[in-house]
Design a protein around this motif. Structure first.
Motif, PDB file in Angstrom:
ATOM      1  N   ASP A  66       0.907  -1.110   0.249  1.00  0.00           N
ATOM      2  CA  ASP A  66      -0.014  -0.152  -0.025  1.00  0.00           C
ATOM      3  C   ASP A  66       1.083   1.286   0.125  1.00  0.00           C
ATOM      4  O   ASP A  66       0.747   2.409  -0.809  1.00  0.00           O
ATOM      5  N   TRP A  70       1.133   4.279  -2.862  1.00  0.00           N
ATOM      6  CA  TRP A  70       0.735   5.967  -2.790  1.00  0.00           C
ATOM      7  C   TRP A  70       1.462   6.658  -3.366  1.00  0.00           C
ATOM      8  O   TRP A  70       1.803   7.613  -4.037  1.00  0.00           O
ATOM      9  N   ASN A  77      -4.808   3.748  -3.858  1.00  0.00           N
ATOM     10  CA  ASN A  77      -4.361   3.724  -2.480  1.00  0.00           C
ATOM     11  C   ASN A  77      -4.248   5.145  -2.295  1.00  0.00           C
ATOM     12  O   ASN A  77      -2.837   5.643  -1.775  1.00  0.00           O
ATOM     13  N   LYS A  78      -4.420   6.319  -3.181  1.00  0.00           N
ATOM     14  CA  LYS A  78      -4.428   7.980  -3.530  1.00  0.00           C
ATOM     15  C   LYS A  78      -4.837   8.026  -1.869  1.00  0.00           C
ATOM     16  O   LYS A  78      -3.957   9.731  -1.623  1.00  0.00           O
ATOM     17  N   LEU A  80      -4.376   7.351   1.618  1.00  0.00           N
ATOM     18  CA  LEU A  80      -3.784   6.892   2.300  1.00  0.00           C
ATOM     19  C   LEU A  80      -3.163   7.731   3.162  1.00  0.00           C
ATOM     20  O   LEU A  80      -3.611   7.002   4.209  1.00  0.00           O
ATOM     21  N   HIS A  81      -2.210   8.818   2.962  1.00  0.00           N
ATOM     22  CA  HIS A  81      -1.889   9.490   3.936  1.00  0.00           C
ATOM     23  C   HIS A  81      -1.186   9.288   5.013  1.00  0.00           C
ATOM     24  O   HIS A  81      -1.844   9.369   6.292  1.00  0.00           O
ATOM     25  N   SER A 121       2.600  12.500  -2.859  1.00  0.00           N
ATOM     26  CA  SER A 121       3.110  12.061  -2.369  1.00  0.00           C
ATOM     27  C   SER A 121       4.799  12.853  -2.212  1.00  0.00           C
ATOM     28  O   SER A 121       5.208  13.017  -1.239  1.00  0.00           O
TER      29      SER A 121
END
Length: 395
Positions: A66, A70, A77-78, A80-81, A121
């Motif tokens: 994951d 990201w 997975n966008k 995820l933070h 990211s």
């Protein structure tokens, strides 16, 4: 396969690309087998191996799959933070994926800006407070799973020093001369990192930690997120590649606010009609021939499990192709029966209302990503929304 080679293949008149199709749902394996003389499963390993320890579901703990998804722009997975406000991160596992994650966490943002890592990211990494990354493995230096290329990238990271434990390398120098060349070169590079360490003025560091296995993820006083990990200290039974890690009864606690599990991927069943071994997480096969299913083959991680590098997987695919051709020549595949091929699948998907993405339409997505990347000085800026991708593809 490079994008250029893939494009050449995809533009061949005998090649058909059907994107936006969920195999096992939109079309079944049995339907594919009815349309083709041979079907090859090569869908990899998209599941995660669980650590099976208390606390692994706490916020602050991520799977490497994951986390990589990201920063590589996988739509799933966008959101995820990851919280990168801690000083120390621990990565469990010592394969190439683990080292890649460590490199991304520690590399200067100026280096990352030249890659296709997503802007979201990049912004998060630019504001990251992570200064120390420990890469933990249950066995010793002679069993580490990464390759020299990935380790060299870590050793050569600018403004980052290596932080190793000399005790982990006790007795290694004596056996060095008897190691196979790839293992010897890898071990020599690790020992050089132990000896030299790196720039003492560097603000960031990374270190390999051997003979340790995760026991429990430790939560903070409020119990709401991970603040550390408890590791069992191991000893080795046996030697070489087959050495086993045995717990000693001793443990060690490491304070950290980010934990990434990189202990492996696993394949998942694709269709009830396909045999599947849930324990090994592979499609049971003999040299790529799927068990008890004529005309069905497999290749890659779904065939033998998630091990090896790109070259390993390429050679594995060549082996499966050779077996398939041999079955054609030996008459194990009945080529006397006409099969409709792509025409049947195209008609079937149309009947079910499944709108596919052709290769020429995929090229529109690719061109848009490259265009957005150029405006940012990058190779590409990946699209993160599937609906947006489809809108561009079908425009």
């Amino acid at each position: 396969m490079s994008l250029t080679v893939f494009t050449q293949t995809a533009q061949h008149e005998r090649f058909s690309f059907h994107g936006n199709v969920n195999v096992g749902k939109d079309v079944t394996i049995d339907e594919l087998r009815q349309a083709y003389h041979a079907v090859v499963l090569s869908y990899g390993a998209e599941g995660n191996r669980s650590m099976g320890i208390p606390g692994e579901d706490l916020p602050g703990v991520f799977s490497a799959k994951d986390f990589v998804g990201w920063y590589n722009g996988l739509p799933c997975n966008k959101e995820l933070h990851p919280d990168l406000s801690c000083e120390t991160a621990v990565i469990l596992g010592q394969g190439n994926v683990a080292l890649d994650v460590a490199r991304i966490l520690l590399a200067p943002v100026e280096m990352l800006k030249e890659t296709d890592i997503t802007q979201n990211s990049l912004e998060a990494l630019a504001n990251s407070k992570v200064r120390r990354v420990l890469i933990v493995g249950r066995r010793g230096p002679l069993q580490i799973a990464c390759t020299i290329k990935e380790l060299r990238e870590m050793v050569n990271l600018p403004k980052v020093r290596a932080d190793m434990l000399p005790a982990d390398f006790k007795g290694i120098a004596e056996v060095l001369k008897d190691l196979p060349r790839p293992r010897k070169r890898l071990t020599e590079l690790m020992m050089k990192a132990v000896k030299e360490g790196g720039d003492d003025k560097a603000e960031k560091c990374w270190g390999l930690r051997f003979f340790r296995s995760p026991v429990e993820v430790l939560a903070g006083a409020d119990g709401k997120r991970a603040t550390g990990i408890r590791l069992a200290l191991n000893k080795l039974e046996g030697s070489g590649e087959s050495a086993r890690a045995e717990v000693t009864g001793q443990t060690e606690d490491v304070d950290c606010g980010l934990i990434i599990s990189s202990i492996g991927y696993k394949s998942i069943p694709i269709d009830p009609a396909v045999p599947f071994d849930p324990r090994r997480a592979i499609v049971p096969n003999e040299m790529g021939r799927v068990q008890d299913t004529a005309g069905l083959y497999c290749s890659g991680w779904v065939k033998r499990g998630p091990t090896g590098v790109i070259a390993t997987t390429m050679n594995d695919s060549f082996d499966t192709a050779r077996v398939l051709i041999q079955d054609m020549e030996d008459g194990k595949l009945d080529l006397s029966v006409n099969k409709p091929g792509a025409k049947a699948i195209t008609a079937l998907l149309q009947t079910r209302g499944v709108r596919t993405v052709l290769f020429s339409q995929w090229e529109k997505i690719n061109a848009e990503e490259e265009k957005r990347g150029r405006s940012l000085g990058k190779p590409r800026e990946k699209l993160l929304d599937v609906d947006e991708m489809l809108k561009i593809a079908w425009s």
